[in-house]
Design an enzyme around this catalytic site. Structure first.
Site, mmCIF file in Angstrom:
data_model
loop_
_atom_site.group_PDB
_atom_site.id
_atom_site.type_symbol
_atom_site.label_atom_id
_atom_site.label_comp_id
_atom_site.label_asym_id
_atom_site.label_seq_id
_atom_site.Cartn_x
_atom_site.Cartn_y
_atom_site.Cartn_z
ATOM 1 N N GLU A 23 0.768 -1.304 0.107
ATOM 2 C CA GLU A 23 0.066 0.183 -0.037
ATOM 3 C C GLU A 23 0.756 1.317 -0.099
ATOM 4 O O GLU A 23 0.412 2.283 0.633
ATOM 5 C CB GLU A 23 -1.006 0.156 1.209
HETATM 6 N N1 CAA Z 1 -5.988 12.393 -3.759
HETATM 7 C C1 CAA Z 1 -6.586 12.795 -5.038
HETATM 8 N N2 CAA Z 1 -5.845 12.929 -6.005
HETATM 9 C C2 CAA Z 1 -4.497 12.738 -5.962
HETATM 10 C C3 CAA Z 1 -3.729 12.279 -4.793
HETATM 11 C C4 CAA Z 1 -4.704 12.047 -3.565
HETATM 12 N N3 CAA Z 1 -4.184 11.772 -2.532
HETATM 13 N N4 CAA Z 1 -2.457 12.152 -5.039
HETATM 14 C C5 CAA Z 1 -2.420 12.568 -6.413
HETATM 15 N N5 CAA Z 1 -3.333 13.087 -6.967
HETATM 16 C C6 CAA Z 1 -3.580 13.366 -8.338
HETATM 17 C C7 CAA Z 1 -2.806 14.686 -8.648
HETATM 18 O O1 CAA Z 1 -3.642 15.790 -8.020
HETATM 19 C C8 CAA Z 1 -2.537 14.546 -10.005
HETATM 20 O O2 CAA Z 1 -3.776 15.337 -10.789
HETATM 21 P P1 CAA Z 1 -3.745 16.015 -12.131
HETATM 22 O O3 CAA Z 1 -3.175 14.893 -13.098
HETATM 23 O O4 CAA Z 1 -5.077 16.310 -12.289
HETATM 24 O O5 CAA Z 1 -2.701 17.193 -11.792
HETATM 25 C C9 CAA Z 1 -2.457 13.067 -10.277
HETATM 26 O O6 CAA Z 1 -3.347 12.531 -9.069
HETATM 27 C C10 CAA Z 1 -1.065 12.663 -10.478
HETATM 28 O O7 CAA Z 1 -0.442 12.994 -8.989
HETATM 29 P P2 CAA Z 1 1.185 12.986 -8.937
HETATM 30 O O8 CAA Z 1 1.821 13.714 -10.119
HETATM 31 O O9 CAA Z 1 1.358 13.255 -7.521
HETATM 32 O O10 CAA Z 1 1.480 11.604 -9.153
HETATM 33 P P3 CAA Z 1 2.918 10.664 -9.226
HETATM 34 O O11 CAA Z 1 2.986 9.866 -10.221
HETATM 35 O O12 CAA Z 1 3.845 11.763 -8.807
HETATM 36 O O13 CAA Z 1 2.754 9.602 -8.170
HETATM 37 C C11 CAA Z 1 2.740 8.566 -5.801
HETATM 38 C C12 CAA Z 1 2.404 9.955 -6.792
HETATM 39 C C13 CAA Z 1 2.441 9.261 -4.576
HETATM 40 C C14 CAA Z 1 4.182 8.382 -5.883
HETATM 41 C C15 CAA Z 1 1.835 7.573 -6.387
HETATM 42 O O14 CAA Z 1 2.146 7.033 -7.506
HETATM 43 C C16 CAA Z 1 1.647 6.466 -5.161
HETATM 44 O O15 CAA Z 1 1.014 6.557 -4.113
HETATM 45 N N6 CAA Z 1 2.277 5.413 -5.492
HETATM 46 C C17 CAA Z 1 2.471 4.130 -4.668
HETATM 47 C C18 CAA Z 1 1.252 3.080 -4.927
HETATM 48 C C19 CAA Z 1 0.836 2.200 -4.080
HETATM 49 O O16 CAA Z 1 0.597 2.545 -2.717
HETATM 50 N N7 CAA Z 1 0.654 1.190 -4.431
HETATM 51 C C20 CAA Z 1 0.289 0.002 -3.649
HETATM 52 C C21 CAA Z 1 -0.845 -0.737 -4.235
HETATM 53 S S1 CAA Z 1 -1.765 -1.720 -3.292
HETATM 54 C C22 CAA Z 1 -0.974 -3.126 -2.522
HETATM 55 O O17 CAA Z 1 -0.040 -2.994 -2.127
HETATM 56 C C23 CAA Z 1 -1.366 -4.444 -3.028
HETATM 57 C C24 CAA Z 1 -2.404 -4.946 -2.133
HETATM 58 O O18 CAA Z 1 -3.258 -5.860 -2.586
HETATM 59 C C25 CAA Z 1 -2.354 -4.856 -0.594
#
Ligand code: CAA
Length: 404
Positions: A364
């Protein structure tokens, strides 16, 4: 502290504790060895009316808050981290629906999740796209009244047991992450295969699988919210709400390990006295207990912020996740140390806590990603401040020695 919880919070906490002590703890080691899913525990959770508590009442749930959810996950994880996530991953899978599904989609799927008859998984990560979730490659191309899905998913917790999956795919590959949409995919959809199960270090009772989609036709009615795009935002908003749940899992693991360590050191005798009577050991336990309590406050605070409808919960959710999971790793490792050689053996319960804790720092969103989220939030705050603060660097006034 129990006094700080509402009566509703305490009710959930007590029911979950009873399930954990009566049904989870006696099965934890066996489920870890056999890597079987705890179907009997799911039945106990149903009897105690603890499944899908986070689902709104109008869809058959109990409309419980994030804090209630965290309290349940904490108690289950005190006894078994695997059961903690087997429970909470259903919240991760269903938050996308609660946030954005159409009324029809909610009516169709949420009651089954609430009753515990329908398990759900969350399909975002892929082999090449983990932390960089926006670079996913699975496509969903519109064809008449259906979308045709092609691609693979990785690290699908609950994969082998779920009946439905929230799947993120590109409906408009040219738009990159803005072209991501979410789908609700039923398990028996032709072209959808639940593949290889991972042989994991911990949380072994939960199947973590690969998923594959080969010309998999999903009816257009399964497009989440009935609208293309917005899938990445939905995934991020989901993770903001789910990360306190992982933090609660870590908190439960740390608390459970601390309790085992206290018990063991109070019974184990060396040099004619209990190990607990040595101050060096007491100081270790004091540090462990302090870290657990600090983690608890942050986890509960992040959940309370969600329940209060706070606008920007990303930072606090990430802080809770990073702090509680790093704490769990440290506390469970120290607990193994306190068990000495026995801690390293599977005859004793403690090494499982350390194995279960490790994944909480990874899934996550890795703890490195959480720090990215926190740092970006600080940077935005700085930009807001810059507008109205006249920031000047001033030296401290010269020190003037008092007159004799
Ligand atoms: N809420 C709403 N919108 C959001 C947001 C949030 N928390 N975070 C980002 N956004 C929106 C931004 O506003 C942006 O919108 P626009 O395109 O309209 O401007 C868009 O999303 C892109 O945002 P970023 O430029 O910040 O995106 P990024 O590519 O730099 O990524 C990151 C940011 C935080 C690294 C994200 O990719 C991330 O959280 N990565 C980790 C993913 C993750 O947690 N994966 C786990 C999956 S589940 C799992 O583990 C398996 C399971 O089954 C348990």
């Amino acid at each position: 502290m129990r006094e700080l919880l509402s009566q509703q919070n305490v009710d959930y906490q007590e029911r979950a504790r009873e399930v954990a002590e009566k049904f989870v703890r006696p099965r934890a080691a066996e489920l870890d060895r056999s890597a079987e899913y705890g179907w009997d525990i799911l039945e106990a959770l149903k009897r105690y009316e603890l499944t899908g508590i986070w689902i709104p009442e109008e869809y058959g749930g109990q409309g419980a808050g994030a804090l209630d959810l965290c309290l349940v996950v904490e108690q289950l994880s005190r006894a078994c981290g695997g059961i903690g996530v087997a429970y909470s991953v259903n919240a991760l899978g269903s938050f996308p629906l609660i946030l954005n599904a159409t009324e029809e989609q909610k009516q169709k799927y949420l009651p089954g999740i609430a009753s515990g008859d329908l398990l759900i998984a969350f399909g975002l990560s892929e082999k090449p796209s983990g932390s960089d979730a926006g670079s996913l490659r699975t496509t969903a191309i519109k064809d008449g009244d259906a979308y045709v899905l092609n691609g693979h998913k990785k690290w699908n917790t609950n994969g082998g047991v779920a009946g439905i999956y929230t799947v993120f795919a590109l409906t408009d590959p040219a738009k990159g992450m803005r072209g991501i949409s979410a789908f609700i995919v039923e398990r028996d959809t032709p072209g959808f295969v639940v593949g290889k199960r991972e042989d994991t270090l911990g949380i072994r009772t939960v199947p973590v699988n690969e998923l594959s989609f080969t010309d998999c036709r999903v009816p257009a009615s399964q497009l989440l919210g009935g609208k293309e795009g917005g899938g990445f935002r939905n995934a991020m908003m989901t993770l903001d709400r789910a990360r306190p749940g992982v933090a609660a899992q870590a908190l439960g693991l740390a608390q459970g390990a601390l309790e085992w360590a206290l018990r063991y050191t109070s019974e184990r005798r060396q040099f004619g006295q209990t190990v607990l009577s040595f101050q060096a050991i007491q100081f270790m336990l004091a540090d462990m207990a302090t870290q657990v309590e600090a983690a608890r406050q942050l986890v509960y605070a992040s959940a309370r912020a969600i329940d209060a409808g706070a606008k920007n919960i990303s930072r606090l959710a990430a802080m809770a996740k990073v702090f509680a999971t790093d704490t769990a790793m440290k506390v469970t490792t120290d607990a193994v140390q306190l068990f000495g050689g026995y801690g390293y053996c599977k005859d004793y319960p403690i090494e499982k806590y350390m194995r279960d804790a490790k994944i909480t720092q990874i899934y996550e969103g890795t703890n490195q990603v959480q720090r990215v989220v926190i740092a970006r939030s600080l940077t935005r705050e700085l930009a807001d401040m810059a507008g109205h603060l006249d920031v000047k660097v001033e030296h401290f006034p010269e020190y003037e020695a008092p007159q004799e």
